[in-house]
Design a protein around this motif. Structure first.
Motif, PDB file in Angstrom:
ATOM      1  N   ILE A   1       2.164   9.114  -5.788  1.00  0.00           N
ATOM      2  CA  ILE A   1       2.688  10.462  -5.490  1.00  0.00           C
ATOM      3  C   ILE A   1       3.768  10.815  -6.497  1.00  0.00           C
ATOM      4  N   SER A   2       4.632   9.830  -6.798  1.00  0.00           N
ATOM      5  CA  SER A   2       5.713  10.083  -7.761  1.00  0.00           C
ATOM      6  C   SER A   2       5.141  10.452  -9.120  1.00  0.00           C
TER       7      SER A   2
ATOM      8  N   LYS B   1       0.843  -1.203   0.000  1.00  0.00           N
ATOM      9  CA  LYS B   1       0.000   0.000   0.000  1.00  0.00           C
ATOM     10  C   LYS B   1       0.874   1.248   0.000  1.00  0.00           C
ATOM     11  N   ARG B   2       1.895   1.224   0.894  1.00  0.00           N
ATOM     12  CA  ARG B   2       2.797   2.384   0.963  1.00  0.00           C
ATOM     13  C   ARG B   2       3.539   2.577  -0.357  1.00  0.00           C
ATOM     14  N   ARG B   3       3.935   1.403  -0.963  1.00  0.00           N
ATOM     15  CA  ARG B   3       4.651   1.474  -2.239  1.00  0.00           C
ATOM     16  C   ARG B   3       3.735   2.083  -3.302  1.00  0.00           C
ATOM     17  N   ASN B   4       2.444   1.654  -3.280  1.00  0.00           N
ATOM     18  CA  ASN B   4       1.490   2.194  -4.253  1.00  0.00           C
ATOM     19  C   ASN B   4       1.296   3.694  -4.059  1.00  0.00           C
ATOM     20  N   ILE B   5       1.171   4.094  -2.757  1.00  0.00           N
ATOM     21  CA  ILE B   5       0.973   5.519  -2.478  1.00  0.00           C
ATOM     22  C   ILE B   5       2.180   6.303  -2.987  1.00  0.00           C
ATOM     23  N   ARG B   6       3.392   5.772  -2.661  1.00  0.00           N
ATOM     24  CA  ARG B   6       4.614   6.449  -3.123  1.00  0.00           C
ATOM     25  C   ARG B   6       4.640   6.532  -4.645  1.00  0.00           C
ATOM     26  N   TYR B   7       4.189   5.408  -5.276  1.00  0.00           N
ATOM     27  CA  TYR B   7       4.194   5.334  -6.726  1.00  0.00           C
ATOM     28  C   TYR B   7       3.266   6.411  -7.317  1.00  0.00           C
TER      29      TYR B   7
END
Lengths: 248, 195
Positions: A88-89, A80-86
């Motif tokens: 946001i990027s 989930k955090r990776r997706n959010i970071r993705y």
């Protein structure tokens, strides 16, 4: 012959749990063949231990299910955090691209407006060779006419103070700086000249000053000068109006 | 997750400290499940099969460690994978080698990795009756002795008894209770009639 219960139970346990050495095991099995009571005791003990082991396995399975929940929970959290970071990027990249695109467009359009409107002033006449003073100005002016702007700026340095104050030299030096992309220097010269009432090339000074501001993206300053020019009835009036329209 | 040596994993699984055991199980779960999952999914299995067989494989591996049947130099991840693979092959009624390349762990005996965690009928009733009648203390003593295979001294230390004799007396009483529940059960009576 059965031993006392505790010793017998311990022996059976050790047999079931494979804790007897080879000789002890053999001896136990010999007894087992001949002793139905021992056989029965062993059978029930095996069933009892089997149930305990089953309970152990069931509890271990519960423990593993909890581990599964924790590990998969963490993995989901990380994903989930990776997706959010993705996202946001991606969003940041899109914002940067958008800003970049806008900036590029603005820069391009301002550059285009400058390029479409700028041309070196070609109406400067530096006199004839009748006097020494005219001869010097004529030589300097020749450099301007030939487009040797850097040479001309050097030549202006060597002029006498009164020659340097000649309106033609002042305007020519500003144009030279613009040609050499020294916009701030050009602004310094033209700003001073455009506010002097007696300066002969005042409209030209305002026009080129407006172009310099445009080039440096100082649109408001450019607009103000162009509006002044647009209200006049000279050559630059229409040019200023057209440029104001283009800037809009 | 930081890589652990096979010796460390086995030592943790044998530890009397529950948190050490949990840590090793979590490590094995994290590093081994993906490999087992790929194998089962490639061979007609679904995600539920992956969970069931990986969990049972992990339990079987834990039992083998407790019974000292795992060599300390064993490649733990490969061994666990082979257990799960053999279990799945048995379920598909195929030889393990029909499913995957050969390896050195095909010697694992099927009976050693047979795990019975889905209980039905009389067996289920018996287990429920044992858990009900035995009490928490007895349950723990018997599990530590017969399932975890801890030594008497280790159990005394873990359960804070005064000495070995106290534990022996308690264990003896617990076994008597267990024996009675088993003797009274339909499961046991049916076992006798089958002979």
């Amino acid at each position: 012959m059965m031993m006392d219960e505790t010793a017998e139970s311990k022996l059976i346990d050790d047999y079931i749990m494979n804790r007897l050495n080879k000789d002890q095991r053999k001896s136990f099995e010999v007894r087992l063949d001949q002793d139905p009571a021992l056989q029965e005791a062993l059978q029930i003990r095996q069933i009892m231990i089997e149930q305990v082991k089953t309970i152990g396995n069931l509890q271990l399975k519960d423990k593993i299910l909890n581990i599964q929940k924790n590990v998969e929970g963490k993995e989901k959290h990380i994903a989930k955090r990776r997706n959010i970071r993705y996202f946001i990027s991606i969003a940041a990249a899109m914002v940067v691209l958008f800003i970049g695109f806008q900036w590029f467009n603005t820069t391009q359009s301002v550059s285009n407006l400058y390029a479409n409107n700028y041309e070196a002033y070609d109406q400067l006449r530096f006199g004839n060779r009748s006097t020494q003073e005219d001869k010097t100005l004529l030589d300097v002016g020749a450099l301007y006419q030939k487009g040797n702007y850097a040479e001309m700026l050097k030549a202006i340095e060597s002029l006498a103070p009164n020659e340097k104050e000649d309106d033609r030299i002042i305007l020519a030096s500003a144009i030279c700086h613009m040609e050499l992309e020294h916009y701030k220097k050009a602004i310094g010269i033209l700003k001073q000249a455009s506010v002097q009432n007696e300066f002969f090339y005042q409209d030209q000074a305002k026009w080129y000053l407006a172009l310099n501001y445009l080039k440096l993206d100082q649109i408001e300053k450019s607009n103000k000068l162009l509006q002044d020019l647009s209200k006049t009835s000279n050559f630059y009036s229409k040019k200023a109006k057209d440029l104001l329209e283009d800037i809009k | 997750m930081e890589k652990r040596s096979d010796k460390v994993i086995i030592k943790q699984l044998k530890s009397i400290e529950e948190k050490e055991v949990d840590s090793a199980l979590t490590y094995l779960y994290t590093v081994s499940k993906k490999t087992v999952s790929r194998f089962i999914l490639r061979n007609k299995g679904n995600q539920q099969d992956v969970d069931d067989f990986f969990h049972d494989g992990l339990i079987a591996f834990y039992n083998l460690v407790k019974q000292d049947k795992i060599n300390p130099d064993t490649n733990v991840e490969a061994y666990l994978y082979s257990i799960c693979r053999n279990m799945w092959a048995k379920k598909l009624m195929k030889k393990p080698n029909d499913l995957e390349l050969n390896d050195s762990f095909n010697v694992i005996k099927t009976e050693e990795i047979q795990i019975d965690t889905i209980l039905k009928g009389e067996r289920k009733n018996l287990i429920e009756q044992i858990l009900k009648d035995l009490g928490k203390e007895c349950e723990k003593i018997l599990l530590l002795f017969y399932y975890e295979q801890l030594k008497m001294k280790e159990i005394v230390q873990k359960m804070h008894y005064a000495n070995d004799q106290v534990l022996r007396n308690k264990k003896s009483k617990c076994m008597k209770s267990l024996r009675q529940v088993v003797l009274d059960s339909t499961f046991y009576k049916n076992q006798l009639t089958q002979k």
